[in-house]
Design an enzyme around this catalytic site. Sequence first.
Site, short mmCIF file in Angstrom:
data_model
loop_
_atom_site.label_atom_id
_atom_site.label_comp_id
_atom_site.label_asym_id
_atom_site.label_seq_id
_atom_site.Cartn_x
_atom_site.Cartn_y
_atom_site.Cartn_z
N CYS A 37 -2.70 -6.50 3.23
CA CYS A 37 -3.31 -7.70 3.80
C CYS A 37 -4.84 -7.60 3.73
O CYS A 37 -5.41 -6.53 3.90
CB CYS A 37 -2.88 -7.85 5.25
SG CYS A 37 -1.19 -8.42 5.40
N ASP A 76 -2.58 -5.35 15.57
CA ASP A 76 -1.60 -6.32 15.05
C ASP A 76 -1.11 -7.28 16.14
O ASP A 76 -0.48 -8.29 15.84
CB ASP A 76 -0.41 -5.59 14.43
CG ASP A 76 -0.86 -4.59 13.40
OD1 ASP A 76 -1.13 -4.98 12.27
OD2 ASP A 76 -1.00 -3.40 13.75
N ARG A 113 0.83 -1.21 0.00
CA ARG A 113 0.00 0.00 0.00
C ARG A 113 0.86 1.27 0.00
O ARG A 113 0.35 2.37 0.09
CB ARG A 113 -0.92 -0.02 1.23
CG ARG A 113 -2.00 -1.09 1.14
CD ARG A 113 -2.75 -1.24 2.45
NE ARG A 113 -3.43 -0.03 2.85
CZ ARG A 113 -4.58 0.40 2.36
NH1 ARG A 113 -5.20 -0.31 1.44
NH2 ARG A 113 -5.14 1.51 2.79
C1 EPZ Z 1 -1.10 0.63 9.37
O1 EPZ Z 1 -2.05 0.41 8.33
C2 EPZ Z 1 -0.24 -0.61 9.39
N1 EPZ Z 1 0.39 -0.80 8.10
C3 EPZ Z 1 -1.07 -1.83 9.76
O2 EPZ Z 1 -0.22 -2.94 9.90
C4 EPZ Z 1 -1.74 -1.57 11.12
O3 EPZ Z 1 -2.60 -2.64 11.40
C5 EPZ Z 1 -2.54 -0.27 11.07
O4 EPZ Z 1 -1.71 0.82 10.63
C6 EPZ Z 1 -3.14 0.09 12.42
O5 EPZ Z 1 -2.12 0.21 13.39
C7 EPZ Z 1 1.46 -0.09 7.79
O6 EPZ Z 1 1.95 0.73 8.55
C8 EPZ Z 1 2.10 -0.39 6.46
P1 EPZ Z 1 -5.05 2.75 9.29
P2 EPZ Z 1 -2.94 1.59 7.77
O7 EPZ Z 1 -5.13 3.76 8.21
O8 EPZ Z 1 -2.17 2.85 7.88
C9 EPZ Z 1 -9.71 2.86 8.11
C10 EPZ Z 1 0.59 -5.09 9.46
O9 EPZ Z 1 0.20 -6.28 9.55
N2 EPZ Z 1 -9.36 3.79 7.01
O10 EPZ Z 1 -4.68 3.21 10.65
O11 EPZ Z 1 -3.43 1.18 6.44
C11 EPZ Z 1 -9.18 1.45 7.82
O12 EPZ Z 1 -10.03 0.76 6.95
C12 EPZ Z 1 -0.34 -4.03 8.95
O13 EPZ Z 1 1.74 -4.75 9.73
C13 EPZ Z 1 -10.39 4.34 6.25
O14 EPZ Z 1 -11.58 4.09 6.48
O15 EPZ Z 1 -4.10 1.56 8.84
C14 EPZ Z 1 -9.12 0.86 9.20
O16 EPZ Z 1 -10.38 0.40 9.58
C15 EPZ Z 1 -1.72 -4.52 8.70
N3 EPZ Z 1 -10.05 5.17 5.20
C16 EPZ Z 1 -8.73 2.07 10.07
O17 EPZ Z 1 -9.03 3.23 9.29
C17 EPZ Z 1 -8.75 5.48 4.90
O18 EPZ Z 1 -8.52 6.25 3.95
C18 EPZ Z 1 -7.28 2.12 10.49
O19 EPZ Z 1 -6.43 1.99 9.36
C19 EPZ Z 1 -7.73 4.94 5.70
C20 EPZ Z 1 -8.06 4.09 6.76
#
Ligand code: EPZ
Length: 437
Positions: free
Chosen positions: A120, A310, A96
């Site tokens: 994922c 995680d 991503r």
């Molecule tokens: C980061 O993902 C991590 N990945 C994830 O780790 C981790 O689980 C997550 O943060 C939460 O700590 C990386 O850093 C590469 P979010 P990210 O934006 O940034 C919703 C692993 O296994 N959302 O905080 O993509 C989303 O759907 C991975 O190492 C929207 O709705 O996570 C989720 O429900 C998996 N719209 C929530 O926010 C958006 O535009 C949190 O996602 C963006 C997010």
Amino acid sequence: MSLMKVHGGTPLHGEITVRGAKNFVSKAMVAALLGEGTSELRNVPDIRDVNIVGNLLKLHGVVVEWDVEDGIVRLDPGNVETAHKADIDTHAGTSRIPILLCGPLLHRLGEAFIPDLGGCHIGDRPIDYHLEILRQFGAQVDKLDSGILITAPRGLHGTKIELPYPSVGATEQLLLTSVRAYGLTELRNAAIEPEIMDLIAVLQRMGAIISVDTDRVIRIEGVPRLGGFTHTALPDRIEAASWAAAALATRGDVFVRGARQPDMMTFLNTFRKVGGEFDIRDEGIRFHHPGTGLKSIVLETDVHPGFMTDWQQPLVVALTQASGLSIVHETVYENRFGFTQALRRMGATIQVYRECLGGGPCRFGQRNFHHSAVISGPAPLRAADIEVPDLRGGFSHLIAALAADGVSQVRGIELIDRGYEDFRGKLDALGAKVESG
Ligand code: EPZ
């Protein structure tokens, strides 16, 4: 698909080392694009995600040198150039990261392209917050057949934004876009994970002006140019917790060199409530099984400083061995219990529910998401044939196979290389009986 045969039933014993956090290193590498000088990142783990980001940066003209042994990545963004859309798509693979390249590329080149994104499969994982942030800075977002084209014909301008949810990626997007935008930016409801604080530290080293308030408010004063940085990545607290959960589930004793207490406070509290024991030293943390039975708990995942999503999957495996009913409410991702299907086949008693159990109502309540789990234990686990579903779910299956009686075959094991450095070598070091196919 590569295969690992796991002869279960042997407690993990010994010492392993965790290096820099996957979820920080990739972002710090992207930050280097914003600078005029060369950057040097240290404590970089040998994982596939680093390779993917390195290749994406190379496509954009960055000179990337990776000393894998010493864990040092040097990045020279002196000649940033536009990459071919098809190449971005090919190299991004399931990552991503292309979404986070947007801000820096808009500053350097005036345009950026995002192919269809992977990552994922633990929920929908939309990018609406990211696109809205870019729009608010003045960027134009156009949907093409092959992906999304973003341009900034009139430059990027500081703005005031409040996130609907403290998203890690969206907060990083805002940081990487605002530091060189014209004027002031204010972000409310920001994510404040330690990996984000380390990214802020990197940006400050590059010359950015960023202040963090105690109430999830981050303020950035844009500067016209940034330099390079030298920085040592914070350790991977997800990997550390994964090995801690493996020690608990297998009745073992593992010293995780590099694990740091301040980033893991919430995990340590929960580990202790389950009955796990730990010993914090300057160089790392020793995690071990108490020798007596484990205790069931009620747990809710949340954004920092809450219990990380995680950490949930590996810990659920250990909870299958705790006496009584444990309740886990996943509030970050709507679909992060898919991995429990394989655990059920291995003998675990786990039921998943649509309701918000074990905590307050969350964004996923009253909707069709199985985001609460009830785990009844202790349940002896038996070997099974398993296919790795995603990074953390896959590692959790590996833990279950290590704790189970008999020989399990785990397929698709290469997915785990995305985020766990040399996990085969580490399993050997801990005395696990595994054969790689
Ligand atoms: C980061 O993902 C991590 N990945 C994830 O780790 C981790 O689980 C997550 O943060 C939460 O700590 C990386 O850093 C590469 P979010 P990210 O934006 O940034 C919703 C692993 O296994 N959302 O905080 O993509 C989303 O759907 C991975 O190492 C929207 O709705 O996570 C989720 O429900 C998996 N719209 C929530 O926010 C958006 O535009 C949190 O996602 C963006 C997010």
